[in-house]
Design an enzyme around this catalytic site. Structure first.
Site, short mmCIF file in Angstrom:
data_model
loop_
_atom_site.label_atom_id
_atom_site.label_comp_id
_atom_site.label_asym_id
_atom_site.label_seq_id
_atom_site.Cartn_x
_atom_site.Cartn_y
_atom_site.Cartn_z
N CYS A 279 16.02 33.58 6.57
CA CYS A 279 14.70 34.19 6.47
C CYS A 279 14.36 35.06 7.68
O CYS A 279 13.28 35.65 7.74
CB CYS A 279 13.64 33.11 6.26
SG CYS A 279 13.99 32.11 4.81
N THR B 102 18.67 23.11 8.64
CA THR B 102 17.43 23.48 7.95
C THR B 102 16.17 23.25 8.79
O THR B 102 15.18 23.96 8.62
CB THR B 102 17.27 22.71 6.63
OG1 THR B 102 17.32 21.30 6.89
CG2 THR B 102 18.37 23.08 5.64
N HIS C 92 5.27 33.25 10.83
CA HIS C 92 6.27 32.93 9.80
C HIS C 92 5.57 32.12 8.70
O HIS C 92 5.76 32.40 7.53
CB HIS C 92 7.42 32.17 10.43
CG HIS C 92 8.56 31.94 9.49
ND1 HIS C 92 9.24 32.98 8.90
CD2 HIS C 92 9.12 30.79 9.03
CE1 HIS C 92 10.19 32.48 8.11
NE2 HIS C 92 10.13 31.17 8.15
N THR D 2 5.19 24.78 5.10
CA THR D 2 5.83 23.46 5.21
C THR D 2 5.18 22.76 6.40
O THR D 2 4.82 23.41 7.39
CB THR D 2 7.34 23.55 5.44
OG1 THR D 2 7.60 24.21 6.68
CG2 THR D 2 8.01 24.33 4.31
N GLU E 291 5.40 25.97 14.65
CA GLU E 291 5.02 27.35 15.00
C GLU E 291 3.70 27.36 15.77
O GLU E 291 3.54 28.11 16.74
CB GLU E 291 4.92 28.23 13.76
CG GLU E 291 4.69 29.71 14.11
CD GLU E 291 4.84 30.65 12.93
OE1 GLU E 291 4.87 30.17 11.79
OE2 GLU E 291 4.93 31.87 13.18
N LYS F 222 2.26 35.13 3.82
CA LYS F 222 2.98 34.40 2.76
C LYS F 222 2.00 33.63 1.88
O LYS F 222 2.36 33.22 0.77
CB LYS F 222 4.00 33.44 3.36
CG LYS F 222 5.22 34.11 3.99
CD LYS F 222 6.26 33.09 4.44
CE LYS F 222 7.48 33.75 5.07
NZ LYS F 222 7.22 34.24 6.43
N HIS G 105 7.12 33.45 -0.25
CA HIS G 105 8.18 33.64 0.74
C HIS G 105 9.32 34.46 0.12
O HIS G 105 10.08 33.94 -0.71
CB HIS G 105 8.69 32.28 1.20
CG HIS G 105 9.57 32.34 2.41
ND1 HIS G 105 10.07 33.51 2.93
CD2 HIS G 105 10.03 31.34 3.22
CE1 HIS G 105 10.81 33.25 3.99
NE2 HIS G 105 10.79 31.93 4.19
N PHE H 66 16.65 29.26 8.23
CA PHE H 66 17.59 28.15 8.18
C PHE H 66 18.79 28.49 9.07
O PHE H 66 19.22 29.64 9.16
CB PHE H 66 18.09 27.95 6.75
CG PHE H 66 17.15 27.15 5.87
CD1 PHE H 66 15.94 26.68 6.35
CD2 PHE H 66 17.49 26.88 4.55
CE1 PHE H 66 15.07 25.95 5.53
CE2 PHE H 66 16.64 26.15 3.72
CZ PHE H 66 15.43 25.68 4.22
#
Length: 422
Positions: free
Chosen positions: A169, A276, A309, A313, A320, A346, A351, A410
């Site tokens: 990403c 990940t 970003h 999640t 972040e 996003k 995404h 990732f």
């Protein structure tokens, strides 16, 4: 080539996203806080969980004007989206097949995260059911990542360096960053740079879904992407493409080009931690932001906006936020009128994987150009550990000179680009 360092500006933007098939459609929807996320209706009848998703729709008429039917069969959808975005970017920049005349000084870098996953799946099924003689001779050039920038270079006679970058990403953040360096350092005068992705297909839905990374939101799909919200359930996968024209500033000003923003810094790093999960202290992300600020030769206090970003999640949002507070200190805290603004676009686009970084750099350039900063929608109940000003719900006007766009992927790849108001 010259050893002189050049200023680099953005003179053209092309976007095709779940919010719209042009830059203006996407930008206006973004400012209005409109979600491009719909019910995932393409594969719901094949035994797949109906994850909400962001699809590009109704682009066929535009594609037909750019690529004949024979060539459309030789190319995957991620290349189709790149061609649409690239055509708009070039037109927006006011460049053509004859200007600039020296096409060897015009290159093409494109970030692609996964590439033709849907076409690869089709090849495997055909091989199993019908045997090797039924495999198209175009099966390989259709799916490999570098064919998207290659088609762009062929379409527009761009004979400078051509490259596909794959860094999950962070792919298209890196493509913009490296294109910036190519122009700044004299390897090219113009670069077409961006990202493209079209991987909302059964294989990726199953893979990301079984990883429990995708949003399991069961209510209104438009509310599924909820970065920094306490009720978030994961990221929403989407497709799209973003292509920008980077150009030497002196050339752009000499021809009277419209300038959206100047690119002034780029930083990249690796977490060197996990396949990940981001590093729990944001080690790599902190390093990438620090490198980008150093490259731009500015202090954290000079930055007014970050396009985060922000995937929605729990771990990613919290780390972040921690990273931003670590680098920006009190400037990140919403206690003064000129504090740092942060938003996740996003929340509206979903995404777009390998295309996300470039799209968010484009949105950041448009925000600086218009001095209007897009919101984070669906942020209704803040996660207590996410305590920055994420511009909840409604876009905001503010005087901002410098802005960052973060892209993390990732494998631990981190890419940060710094823009300056032109």
């Amino acid at each position: 080539m010259t050893s002189k360092k050049h200023h680099v500006v953005i003179t053209g933007i092309g976007l095709v996203t779940p919010l719209g098939n042009t830059t203006q459609e996407s930008w206006q929807a973004l400012l209005a806080g409109t979600s491009g996320i719909k019910a995932q209706d393409r594969y719901a009848m094949q035994g797949y969980h109906p994850y909400p998703a962001g699809f590009v729709r109704n682009e066929q008429e535009t594609l037909d004007k750019l690529l004949d039917a024979k060539d459309q069969k030789k190319t995957d959808r991620f290349t189709h989206l790149a061609l649409i975005a690239g055509h708009e970017a070039l037109h927006d920049a006011g460049l053509s097949a004859t200007h600039p005349a020296d096409r060897t000084r015009f290159g093409t870098y494109l970030g692609v995260g996964i590439g033709g996953l849907g076409s690869i799946s089709d090849v495997v099924l055909t091989l199993e059911k019908e045997g090797p003689k039924r495999i198209s001779p175009f099966a390989i050039p259709k799916v490999i990542n570098n064919l998207a920038p290659a088609w762009l270079s062929m379409h527009h006679e761009l004979q400078g360096p051509v490259l596909a970058l794959t860094n999950a990403c962070a792919s298209s953040g890196d493509s913009l960053g490296l294109a910036f360096r190519a122009v700044r350092d004299g390897y090219a005068d113009y670069m077409m740079a961006g990202g493209t992705e079209s991987c909302v297909v059964p294989a990726s839905l199953a893979g990301f879904g079984n990883m429990r990374a995708l949003s399991s939101w069961s209510g209104d799909p438009a509310c599924a992407s909820r970065p920094f919200d306490a009720q978030r359930t994961g990221f929403v996968m989407a497709e799209g493409a973003a292509v920008l024209i980077l150009e030497r500033e002196d050339y752009a000003r000499a021809r009277g080009a419209k300038i959206y923003a100047e690119v002034v810094g780029y930083g990249a790093s690796a977490d060197a931690y996990h396949i990940t999960s981001p590093h729990p202290e944001g080690r790599g992300a902190c390093s990438a932001i620090t490198l980008a600020l150093d490259d731009a030769q500015i202090t954290p206090e000079q930055v007014g906006y970050i396009n985060a970003h922000g995937t929605a999640t729990v771990m990613g949002d919290r780390i972040e936020t921690h990273v931003i507070k670590t680098i920006f200190g009190d400037h990140a805290l919403p206690v003064t009128p000129d504090h740092l603004l942060v938003s996740s676009t996003k929340s509206m686009t979903g995404h777009m994987l390998g295309a996300a970084g470039a799209a968010e750099i484009a949105f950041t350039a448009l925000a600086l150009h218009n001095q209007k900063f897009p919101p984070t929608i669906n942020l209704e109940t803040a996660d207590p550990l996410c305590d920055l000003d994420y511009i909840p719900g409604v876009a905001r006007s503010a005087p901002v000179e410098y802005a960052l766009s973060n892209a993390f992927g990732f494998g631990g790849g981190n890419s940060v680009v710094v823009l300056k108001k032109a």
